[in-house]
Design a protein around this motif. Structure first.
Motif, PDB file in Angstrom:
ATOM      1  N   ASP A   1     -15.343 -25.357  -9.833  1.00 32.47           N
ATOM      2  CA  ASP A   1     -14.659 -25.926  -8.667  1.00 32.47           C
ATOM      3  C   ASP A   1     -15.574 -25.896  -7.448  1.00 32.47           C
ATOM      4  O   ASP A   1     -15.636 -26.855  -6.688  1.00 32.47           O
ATOM      5  N   GLU A   2     -16.276 -24.789  -7.260  1.00 32.76           N
ATOM      6  CA  GLU A   2     -17.191 -24.678  -6.118  1.00 32.76           C
ATOM      7  C   GLU A   2     -18.348 -25.655  -6.254  1.00 32.76           C
ATOM      8  O   GLU A   2     -18.751 -26.274  -5.265  1.00 32.76           O
ATOM      9  N   ASP A   3     -18.853 -25.811  -7.464  1.00 28.82           N
ATOM     10  CA  ASP A   3     -19.947 -26.757  -7.695  1.00 28.82           C
ATOM     11  C   ASP A   3     -19.485 -28.182  -7.411  1.00 28.82           C
ATOM     12  O   ASP A   3     -20.195 -28.971  -6.796  1.00 28.82           O
ATOM     13  N   ARG A   4     -18.268 -28.495  -7.820  1.00 28.43           N
ATOM     14  CA  ARG A   4     -17.701 -29.824  -7.575  1.00 28.43           C
ATOM     15  C   ARG A   4     -17.553 -30.075  -6.070  1.00 28.43           C
ATOM     16  O   ARG A   4     -17.884 -31.141  -5.574  1.00 28.43           O
ATOM     17  N   LEU A   5     -17.056 -29.064  -5.350  1.00 31.64           N
ATOM     18  CA  LEU A   5     -16.930 -29.183  -3.896  1.00 31.64           C
ATOM     19  C   LEU A   5     -18.296 -29.365  -3.241  1.00 31.64           C
ATOM     20  O   LEU A   5     -18.460 -30.187  -2.339  1.00 31.64           O
ATOM     21  N   ASP A   6     -19.279 -28.587  -3.686  1.00 32.20           N
ATOM     22  CA  ASP A   6     -20.633 -28.709  -3.134  1.00 32.20           C
ATOM     23  C   ASP A   6     -21.161 -30.126  -3.308  1.00 32.20           C
ATOM     24  O   ASP A   6     -21.692 -30.724  -2.370  1.00 32.20           O
ATOM     25  N   ARG A   7     -21.003 -30.676  -4.518  1.00 29.60           N
ATOM     26  CA  ARG A   7     -21.495 -32.036  -4.786  1.00 29.60           C
ATOM     27  C   ARG A   7     -20.741 -33.064  -3.943  1.00 29.60           C
ATOM     28  O   ARG A   7     -21.335 -34.007  -3.419  1.00 29.60           O
ATOM     29  N   ALA A   8     -19.432 -32.871  -3.786  1.00 27.69           N
ATOM     30  CA  ALA A   8     -18.626 -33.821  -3.018  1.00 27.69           C
ATOM     31  C   ALA A   8     -19.022 -33.794  -1.541  1.00 27.69           C
ATOM     32  O   ALA A   8     -19.230 -34.854  -0.932  1.00 27.69           O
TER      33      ALA A   8
ATOM     34  N   ARG B   1      -8.678 -23.929   7.823  1.00 23.65           N
ATOM     35  CA  ARG B   1      -8.070 -24.374   9.083  1.00 23.65           C
ATOM     36  C   ARG B   1      -6.833 -23.540   9.390  1.00 23.65           C
ATOM     37  O   ARG B   1      -6.641 -23.087  10.528  1.00 23.65           O
ATOM     38  N   LEU B   2      -6.020 -23.295   8.394  1.00 22.98           N
ATOM     39  CA  LEU B   2      -4.809 -22.494   8.593  1.00 22.98           C
ATOM     40  C   LEU B   2      -5.153 -21.059   8.989  1.00 22.98           C
ATOM     41  O   LEU B   2      -4.489 -20.468   9.847  1.00 22.98           O
ATOM     42  N   ASP B   3      -6.192 -20.490   8.380  1.00 24.20           N
ATOM     43  CA  ASP B   3      -6.640 -19.145   8.759  1.00 24.20           C
ATOM     44  C   ASP B   3      -7.074 -19.128  10.223  1.00 24.20           C
ATOM     45  O   ASP B   3      -6.729 -18.205  10.971  1.00 24.20           O
ATOM     46  N   ALA B   4      -7.833 -20.126  10.635  1.00 25.99           N
ATOM     47  CA  ALA B   4      -8.308 -20.194  12.024  1.00 25.99           C
ATOM     48  C   ALA B   4      -7.126 -20.343  12.981  1.00 25.99           C
ATOM     49  O   ALA B   4      -7.089 -19.677  14.028  1.00 25.99           O
ATOM     50  N   GLU B   5      -6.169 -21.192  12.645  1.00 25.94           N
ATOM     51  CA  GLU B   5      -4.992 -21.368  13.501  1.00 25.94           C
ATOM     52  C   GLU B   5      -4.204 -20.068  13.633  1.00 25.94           C
ATOM     53  O   GLU B   5      -3.742 -19.724  14.720  1.00 25.94           O
ATOM     54  N   ARG B   6      -4.076 -19.336  12.546  1.00 26.92           N
ATOM     55  CA  ARG B   6      -3.363 -18.055  12.573  1.00 26.92           C
ATOM     56  C   ARG B   6      -4.096 -17.071  13.497  1.00 26.92           C
ATOM     57  O   ARG B   6      -3.472 -16.381  14.304  1.00 26.92           O
TER      58      ARG B   6
ATOM     59  N   GLU C   1      -8.271 -34.936  -2.332  1.00 25.54           N
ATOM     60  CA  GLU C   1      -7.205 -33.955  -2.110  1.00 25.54           C
ATOM     61  C   GLU C   1      -7.730 -32.538  -2.293  1.00 25.54           C
ATOM     62  O   GLU C   1      -7.350 -31.627  -1.541  1.00 25.54           O
ATOM     63  N   ALA C   2      -8.598 -32.327  -3.273  1.00 28.55           N
ATOM     64  CA  ALA C   2      -9.176 -30.998  -3.494  1.00 28.55           C
ATOM     65  C   ALA C   2     -10.026 -30.581  -2.296  1.00 28.55           C
ATOM     66  O   ALA C   2      -9.986 -29.420  -1.867  1.00 28.55           O
ATOM     67  N   MET C   3     -10.771 -31.525  -1.731  1.00 31.26           N
ATOM     68  CA  MET C   3     -11.577 -31.225  -0.545  1.00 31.26           C
ATOM     69  C   MET C   3     -10.683 -30.899   0.643  1.00 31.26           C
ATOM     70  O   MET C   3     -10.943 -29.950   1.385  1.00 31.26           O
ATOM     71  N   THR C   4      -9.628 -31.665   0.807  1.00 30.36           N
ATOM     72  CA  THR C   4      -8.690 -31.435   1.904  1.00 30.36           C
ATOM     73  C   THR C   4      -8.015 -30.078   1.760  1.00 30.36           C
ATOM     74  O   THR C   4      -7.842 -29.357   2.755  1.00 30.36           O
ATOM     75  N   ALA C   5      -7.633 -29.708   0.561  1.00 29.44           N
ATOM     76  CA  ALA C   5      -6.999 -28.406   0.327  1.00 29.44           C
ATOM     77  C   ALA C   5      -7.950 -27.280   0.706  1.00 29.44           C
ATOM     78  O   ALA C   5      -7.543 -26.285   1.319  1.00 29.44           O
ATOM     79  N   TRP C   6      -9.220 -27.417   0.366  1.00 34.29           N
ATOM     80  CA  TRP C   6     -10.216 -26.390   0.704  1.00 34.29           C
ATOM     81  C   TRP C   6     -10.338 -26.272   2.223  1.00 34.29           C
ATOM     82  O   TRP C   6     -10.335 -25.174   2.773  1.00 34.29           O
TER      83      TRP C   6
END
Length: 111
Positions: A4-11, A90-95, A80-85
């Motif tokens: 999953d991380e490799d896929r995100l990196d490539r994307a 973003r939610l952590d930062a907002e909190r 969608e997977a990129m947006t979820a990541w």
């Protein structure tokens, strides 16, 4: 998890190029052929094909065969997977900002 991380990196790497971002933006409106995708760019069809190949390897687009046409399709699931990541962080930062606002309010500082 490493896949999953490799896929995100490539994307994310694939989307670091403005031409590829423009191709994704165009494909968000519907499938298109390489010729159609190449029209607005001052680069060769071969260059556009190379950009599409990078997007394919990143799992962001797929190609199908429709008689003589080979349309390129955007894979919405990959976006969608990129947006979820991104949303997770973003939610952590907002909190954290809400907690800081609350602390400042408790200490009598205006926000």
């Amino acid at each position: 998890m490493a896949d999953d991380e490799d896929r995100l990196d490539r994307a994310f790497l694939a989307l670091s190029d403005p031409v590829r971002r423009a191709l994704v933006a165009r494909l968000s409106r519907g499938a298109a052929t390489v010729n159609e995708l190449a029209e607005p760019f001052a680069i060769t069809k071969q260059a556009v094909s190379k950009h599409i190949r990078v997007l394919e390897e990143a799992g962001l687009v797929t190609r199908t065969r429709d008689a003589q046409r080979r349309p390129v399709h955007l894979d919405a699931g990959a976006l969608e997977a990129m947006t979820a990541w991104i949303d997770r962080y973003r939610l952590d930062a907002e909190r954290n900002y809400r907690q800081l606002d609350q602390l400042l309010t408790e200490k009598g500082h205006p926000r």
